[in-house]
Design a protein around this motif. Structure first.
Motif, PDB file in Angstrom:
ATOM      1  N   ALA A   9      51.359  -1.658 -10.763  1.00  0.00           N
ATOM      2  CA  ALA A   9      51.107  -0.227 -10.945  1.00  0.00           C
ATOM      3  C   ALA A   9      50.815   0.153 -12.389  1.00  0.00           C
ATOM      4  CB  ALA A   9      52.301   0.584 -10.436  1.00  0.00           C
ATOM      5  N   PHE A  10      51.475  -0.495 -13.340  1.00  0.00           N
ATOM      6  CA  PHE A  10      51.322  -0.092 -14.738  1.00  0.00           C
ATOM      7  C   PHE A  10      49.892  -0.216 -15.247  1.00  0.00           C
ATOM      8  CE2 PHE A  10      51.508  -0.607 -19.320  1.00  0.00           C
ATOM      9  CZ  PHE A  10      52.251   0.511 -19.685  1.00  0.00           C
ATOM     10  N   PRO A  11      49.210  -1.341 -15.042  1.00  0.00           N
ATOM     11  CA  PRO A  11      47.835  -1.424 -15.553  1.00  0.00           C
ATOM     12  C   PRO A  11      46.915  -0.351 -14.968  1.00  0.00           C
ATOM     13  CG  PRO A  11      48.637  -3.607 -14.999  1.00  0.00           C
ATOM     14  CD  PRO A  11      49.648  -2.614 -14.475  1.00  0.00           C
ATOM     15  N   ALA A  12      47.069  -0.074 -13.680  1.00  0.00           N
ATOM     16  CA  ALA A  12      46.225   0.952 -13.055  1.00  0.00           C
ATOM     17  C   ALA A  12      46.554   2.334 -13.603  1.00  0.00           C
ATOM     18  CB  ALA A  12      46.409   0.921 -11.539  1.00  0.00           C
ATOM     19  N   ALA A  13      47.826   2.636 -13.759  1.00  0.00           N
ATOM     20  CA  ALA A  13      48.223   3.941 -14.307  1.00  0.00           C
ATOM     21  C   ALA A  13      47.755   4.069 -15.752  1.00  0.00           C
ATOM     22  CB  ALA A  13      49.736   4.119 -14.204  1.00  0.00           C
ATOM     23  N   TYR A  14      47.861   2.994 -16.498  1.00  0.00           N
ATOM     24  CA  TYR A  14      47.388   3.016 -17.887  1.00  0.00           C
ATOM     25  C   TYR A  14      45.876   3.219 -17.949  1.00  0.00           C
ATOM     26  CZ  TYR A  14      46.621   1.743 -22.736  1.00  0.00           C
ATOM     27  OH  TYR A  14      46.241   1.762 -24.040  1.00  0.00           O
ATOM     28  N   HIS A  42      52.317  11.473 -14.018  1.00  0.00           N
ATOM     29  CA  HIS A  42      51.449  12.292 -14.865  1.00  0.00           C
ATOM     30  C   HIS A  42      49.972  11.959 -14.711  1.00  0.00           C
ATOM     31  CE1 HIS A  42      54.689  14.377 -16.931  1.00  0.00           C
ATOM     32  NE2 HIS A  42      55.347  13.235 -16.858  1.00  0.00           N
ATOM     33  N   PHE A  43      49.688  10.749 -14.224  1.00  0.00           N
ATOM     34  CA  PHE A  43      48.301  10.328 -14.024  1.00  0.00           C
ATOM     35  C   PHE A  43      48.193   9.659 -12.666  1.00  0.00           C
ATOM     36  CE2 PHE A  43      49.252  10.372 -18.527  1.00  0.00           C
ATOM     37  CZ  PHE A  43      48.266  11.213 -19.010  1.00  0.00           C
ATOM     38  N   PRO A  44      48.377  10.439 -11.580  1.00  0.00           N
ATOM     39  CA  PRO A  44      48.360   9.848 -10.241  1.00  0.00           C
ATOM     40  C   PRO A  44      46.971   9.345  -9.862  1.00  0.00           C
ATOM     41  CG  PRO A  44      48.416  12.238 -10.098  1.00  0.00           C
ATOM     42  CD  PRO A  44      48.552  11.891 -11.555  1.00  0.00           C
ATOM     43  N   ALA A  45      46.968   8.379  -8.966  1.00  0.00           N
ATOM     44  CA  ALA A  45      45.701   7.854  -8.460  1.00  0.00           C
ATOM     45  C   ALA A  45      45.001   8.963  -7.661  1.00  0.00           C
ATOM     46  CB  ALA A  45      45.948   6.637  -7.585  1.00  0.00           C
ATOM     47  N   GLN A  46      43.703   9.037  -7.794  1.00  0.00           N
ATOM     48  CA  GLN A  46      42.923  10.031  -7.046  1.00  0.00           C
ATOM     49  C   GLN A  46      42.675   9.518  -5.645  1.00  0.00           C
ATOM     50  OE1 GLN A  46      42.258  13.052  -8.344  1.00  0.00           O
ATOM     51  NE2 GLN A  46      43.355  12.367 -10.166  1.00  0.00           N
ATOM     52  N   GLU A  47      42.866  10.383  -4.659  1.00  0.00           N
ATOM     53  CA  GLU A  47      42.554  10.023  -3.271  1.00  0.00           C
ATOM     54  C   GLU A  47      41.045   9.847  -3.144  1.00  0.00           C
ATOM     55  OE1 GLU A  47      44.758   9.692  -0.662  1.00  0.00           O
ATOM     56  OE2 GLU A  47      46.404   9.953  -2.077  1.00  0.00           O
TER      57      GLU A  47
END
Length: 110
Positions: free
Chosen positions: A46-51, A104-109
């Motif tokens: 999850a961290f790399p994608a959120a970053y 704070h930076f959720p993945a976009q649907e």
């Protein structure tokens, strides 16, 4: 279970291999270790994608507005670290960083 007084106010507890208390304790230790392993595994993904989403959000904003969305995430992280240190604890770990970035930076649907 065998409880042996060693010095005044101190005892040692010995468990036989088939002791119910010991087996229950070992089960709890194993479950806790598995939960930590799952959290770490999730965070590594999850961290790399959120970053990356954080970087995309930064690049999408005009230079004079870039700090605004990051202040809330940084404030939450700083508050968590300060609370942790005040309580005598350690540092914010990767799963907690990932959770903050996810909020704070959720993945976009899609």
């Amino acid at each position: 279970m065998l409880i042996i007084p060693t010095t005044p106010g101190v005892t040692q507890t010995w468990h036989t291999p088939d002791c119910a208390d010991h087996l229950q304790w070992m089960q709890q230790v194993q479950e806790s270790a598995e939960e930590v392993r799952r959290e770490e595994e999730w965070a590594r993904e999850a961290f790399p994608a959120a970053y990356a989403r954080l970087q995309q959000a930064l690049n999408a904003l005009p230079v004079d507005q870039r700090a605004t969305p990051f202040v809330a995430a940084l404030a939450e992280l700083a508050e968590l670290q300060a609370t942790r240190r005040a309580a005598g604890g350690g540092f914010v770990v990767l799963p907690e960083w990932a959770q903050i970035l996810e909020r704070h930076f959720p993945a976009q649907e899609s």
